[in-house]
Design a protein around this motif. Structure first.
Motif, PDB file in Angstrom:
ATOM      1  N   UNK A   1       1.000  -1.198  -0.045  1.00 11.19           N
ATOM      2  CA  UNK A   1       0.079  -0.143  -0.067  1.00 11.19           C
ATOM      3  C   UNK A   1       0.805   1.100  -0.018  1.00 11.19           C
ATOM      4  N   UNK A   2       2.242   1.127   0.840  1.00 13.47           N
ATOM      5  CA  UNK A   2       2.920   2.485   0.786  1.00 13.47           C
ATOM      6  C   UNK A   2       4.014   2.438  -0.791  1.00 13.47           C
ATOM      7  N   UNK A   3       3.733   1.491  -1.604  1.00 14.85           N
ATOM      8  CA  UNK A   3       4.480   1.359  -2.667  1.00 14.85           C
ATOM      9  C   UNK A   3       3.953   2.191  -3.686  1.00 14.85           C
ATOM     10  N   UNK A   4       4.554   2.276  -5.040  1.00 17.02           N
ATOM     11  CA  UNK A   4       3.986   2.938  -6.203  1.00 17.02           C
ATOM     12  C   UNK A   4       3.178   1.611  -6.827  1.00 17.02           C
ATOM     13  N   UNK A   5       3.234   0.457  -6.236  1.00 19.64           N
ATOM     14  CA  UNK A   5       2.629  -0.543  -6.927  1.00 19.64           C
ATOM     15  C   UNK A   5       1.081  -0.482  -6.764  1.00 19.64           C
ATOM     16  N   UNK A   6       0.722   0.251  -5.992  1.00 19.50           N
ATOM     17  CA  UNK A   6      -0.812   0.624  -5.510  1.00 19.50           C
ATOM     18  C   UNK A   6      -1.301   2.048  -5.787  1.00 19.50           C
ATOM     19  N   UNK A   7      -0.677   2.718  -6.669  1.00 21.55           N
ATOM     20  CA  UNK A   7      -0.981   4.035  -6.845  1.00 21.55           C
ATOM     21  C   UNK A   7      -2.322   4.630  -7.106  1.00 21.55           C
ATOM     22  N   UNK A   8      -3.233   3.568  -7.635  1.00 18.67           N
ATOM     23  CA  UNK A   8      -4.538   4.068  -7.822  1.00 18.67           C
ATOM     24  C   UNK A   8      -5.472   3.599  -6.715  1.00 18.67           C
ATOM     25  N   UNK A   9      -5.010   3.120  -5.601  1.00 21.00           N
ATOM     26  CA  UNK A   9      -5.938   2.687  -4.504  1.00 21.00           C
ATOM     27  C   UNK A   9      -5.810   3.825  -3.137  1.00 21.00           C
ATOM     28  N   UNK A  10      -6.865   4.186  -2.872  1.00 19.31           N
ATOM     29  CA  UNK A  10      -7.002   5.165  -1.644  1.00 19.31           C
ATOM     30  C   UNK A  10      -8.370   5.007  -1.010  1.00 19.31           C
ATOM     31  N   UNK A  11      -8.367   5.177   0.424  1.00 16.74           N
ATOM     32  CA  UNK A  11      -9.632   4.948   1.010  1.00 16.74           C
ATOM     33  C   UNK A  11     -10.010   3.400   1.373  1.00 16.74           C
TER      34      UNK A  11
END
Length: 251
Positions: free
Chosen positions: A230-240
């Motif tokens: 979650x902290x990486x750029x691999x999940x950059x379209x994920x929030x909330x």
């Protein structure tokens, strides 16, 4: 995972999920600030990361004290010029496993102070700096007890439901500011909190495993993997979002 050179604060980094997370960030090349109310524990984890070839330091912080949270984040930015990620992991359970009518005032105030108010303080201060620098990432450690009923556990459950709500509310507020905010919700995971629960009776471990479809408790390293992702750029379209790691318990 792309975490190299990210400046990362982890609260409650001295043991359990926090320690596993700090070490995994270090393995991936992040610059780790291990924060804990127990400075010796934080220093040990920072030392382990350094010995393994990573970069880490330790800072003593009581997250229930706003001034200490301010100092933690200010010192990190003064030393490293920015704060890319903060993992709000510091948390405690109540000393007594009692129904609501018998729930102690001490447990209520102590657990809420660390698990809920501490997360609020860390988010508030971190977001102020992240807004100025134009980016940031926050991962809050909630719990399965913040998603479904948990008896004899009112203050802990209340605090973790609050963490989930704060995560979603803040994520909505800052999504357009290049700041992502997510949470992980571990189920029964090997930690000091689980040890406390298992101490209630000799067969408590087997009783609890009956509710876990995978038939085992989680490991701190498994939760750390989700946090780092979650902290990486691999999940950059994920929030909330809340990622539930519970071996199927919530099913």
């Amino acid at each position: 995972m792309n975490l190299k050179n990210k400046i990362v604060i982890i609260t409650g980094a001295g043991s359990g999920i926090g320690a596993a997370t700090a070490k995994l960030f270090g393995t991936h090349g992040a610059v780790v600030v291990a924060s804990d109310i127990n400075l010796n524990n934080a220093q040990k984890i920072a030392g382990d990361i350094t010995e393994a070839g990573g970069i880490a330091s330790a800072i003593k912080t009581d997250v229930t004290q706003y001034q200490e949270v301010e100092a933690l984040i200010a010192n990190t930015i003064e030393k490293h010029d920015r704060l890319d990620v903060i993992v709000n992991n510091a948390g405690i359970g109540g000393k007594e496993q009692l129904k609501t009518a018998e729930h102690t005032h001490d447990d209520w105030h102590n657990v809420i102070a660390v698990n809920q108010t501490g997360v609020f303080y860390c988010m508030k201060v971190a977001l102020q700096h992240m807004m100025r620098q134009g980016h940031g990432n926050i991962v809050n450690v909630a719990s399965l007890a913040g998603l479904k009923a948990s008896g004899h556990n009112l203050s802990y459950s209340a605090s973790k439901f609050a963490v989930v709500g704060m995560t979603k509310s803040a994520a909505l507020e800052y999504a357009r500011k290049n700041i992502r905010i997510n949470a992980v919700c571990p189920g029964f995971t090997h930690s000091a909190l689980l040890d406390q629960l298992l101490a209630v009776s000799p067969d408590m471990g087997e009783k609890l495993k009956r509710f876990i479809p995978m038939g085992r408790f989680g490991e701190a390293d498994e939760i750390a993997e989700a946090i780092c992702w979650l902290a990486s750029e691999n999940s950059k379209f994920i929030t909330g979002q809340t990622i539930t790691l519970d071996g199927g318990t919530s099913l």
